[in-house]
Design an enzyme around this catalytic site. Structure first.
Site, PDB file in Angstrom:
ATOM      1  N   LYS A  59       1.188   4.159  -2.848  1.00 16.66           N
ATOM      2  CA  LYS A  59       0.914   5.565  -2.567  1.00 16.66           C
ATOM      3  C   LYS A  59       2.107   6.449  -2.941  1.00 16.66           C
ATOM      4  O   LYS A  59       1.932   7.590  -3.362  1.00 16.66           O
ATOM      5  CB  LYS A  59       0.553   5.745  -1.093  1.00 16.66           C
ATOM      6  CG  LYS A  59      -0.824   5.205  -0.726  1.00 16.66           C
ATOM      7  CD  LYS A  59      -1.919   5.879  -1.524  1.00 16.66           C
ATOM      8  CE  LYS A  59      -3.312   5.492  -1.026  1.00 16.66           C
ATOM      9  NZ  LYS A  59      -4.400   6.113  -1.833  1.00 16.66           N
ATOM     10  N   TYR A  73       0.838  -1.207   0.000  1.00 10.55           N
ATOM     11  CA  TYR A  73       0.000   0.000   0.000  1.00 10.55           C
ATOM     12  C   TYR A  73       0.868   1.250   0.000  1.00 10.55           C
ATOM     13  O   TYR A  73       0.641   2.189  -0.775  1.00 10.55           O
ATOM     14  CB  TYR A  73      -0.907  -0.042   1.229  1.00 10.55           C
ATOM     15  CG  TYR A  73      -1.720   1.210   1.479  1.00 10.55           C
ATOM     16  CD1 TYR A  73      -2.939   1.409   0.833  1.00 10.55           C
ATOM     17  CD2 TYR A  73      -1.280   2.183   2.387  1.00 10.55           C
ATOM     18  CE1 TYR A  73      -3.691   2.552   1.082  1.00 10.55           C
ATOM     19  CE2 TYR A  73      -2.026   3.317   2.630  1.00 10.55           C
ATOM     20  CZ  TYR A  73      -3.228   3.501   1.980  1.00 10.55           C
ATOM     21  OH  TYR A  73      -3.971   4.635   2.227  1.00 10.55           O
TER      22      TYR A  73
END
Length: 312
Positions: free
Chosen positions: A169, A165
């Protein structure tokens, strides 16, 4: 009250619930026509299953706005183009993109499957690129527009099992900064909004997936110097800054990353003061590095990560 986005058409991805849904409603409240994109399912008032995108579009229409649902995947290059074409087919143009779709697959990197990694990168990193790539030409045709990505900020703190994740990002941040530079000549402003801890299904999935919640909360309180465990903010706290960036007054702003802490807005910069040290003789030796690096890292305030060697 005047509606500052009258006549504008917005695509919001991941808009079936949570922050995306809040964006869709907030933009509609300012007069924008909304393409509500999501892959999820929901249950309507009669107990029938429908797409979550259709449910949110129905809410907006019931409130006097204009909205259509779209269920194409942002992770697929050609499907992302179809999302943008939904805006053109339904409303004749595209002015605003909120690239908000996201997911998580919680696992330590050394335990992650290839599929887990690819799923997260596909939705966040590929999905943001795919949407920006297909939205920008349509905005150019209209003389400009606004793109808002959904980023996140590690803040020097370790969030367990979120390596994929965080990597995704980081890619979104680079896409945002490059797009801001490349699209400014066409009147398109590109910014990122980083939600804080927000009451969403993704946040719930993260907290539910923690192996040791008490230790995590204790470490977070110490790192962020919090007196108590802060309650998650409601999704509706996130969109106001994004809506502002879509207005005539906000469109001169580009290439910025705004960080939310509840209703408070912060500004994230990507530059930092660099601290250098030089070798005493012009060339580093392993012995000098052993002698100097630990003290230098401590003085520079670098976060400490201790590794236990298993080598003989």
């Amino acid at each position: 009250m005047s509606k500052r986005l009258d006549g504008k058409v917005a695509v919001v991805t991941g808009a079936g619930r949570g922050i995306g849904r809040a964006y869709a409603h907030a933009l509609a409240a300012e007069g924008a026509k909304i393409v509500v994109n999501d892959l999820g399912a929901a249950v309507d008032g009669s107990g029938r299953e429908e797409s979550s995108a259709a449910a949110v579009a129905r809410e907006i229409v019931a409130g006097g706005g204009q909205a259509v649902a779209d269920t194409h995947s942002v992770a697929d290059f050609d499907s992302a183009e179809m999302i943008m074409q939904t805006a053109v087919s339904a409303f004749g143009r595209l002015d605003i993109l909120v690239a908000n779709a996201g997911n998580i697959r919680m696992a330590a990197l050394h335990e992650s499957s290839r599929g887990d990694w690819q799923d997260v990168m596909a939705v966040h990193a590929d999905g943001t690129f795919n949407c920006v790539r297909h939205a920008a030409p349509l905005m150019r045709e209209n003389g400009g527009g606004t793109i808002i990505t959904t980023g996140d900020l590690a803040q020097g703190f370790y969030y367990p099992k979120l390596g994929s994740y965080r990597a995704a990002k980081a890619a979104i941040l680079v896409v945002t900064l490059y797009a801001a530079h490349e699209l400014s000549q066409f009147g398109i402003n590109v910014n990122s909004v980083f939600p804080g801890t927000t009451s969403t299904r993704m946040a719930e999935a993260f907290f539910d997936g923690l192996d040791d919640k008490e230790s995590f909360y204790a470490d977070a309180k110490e790192h962020f110097q919090a007196d108590s465990e802060a309650a998650a903010a409601e999704p509706e706290t996130v969109p106001p800054i994004g809506v502002y960036l879509c207005t005539d007054e906000g469109r001169p702003i580009t290439g910025r990353s705004f960080v939310m802490d509840g209703p408070d807005i912060g500004l994230c910069t990507t530059t930092s003061d660099l601290s250098f040290i030089a070798p005493s003789t012009g060339t580093w030796t392993t012995e000098e590095l052993i002698a100097r690096i630990p003290e230098w890292l401590t003085s520079a305030g670098a976060p400490a990560v201790a590794a236990t060697s298993t080598h003989n």
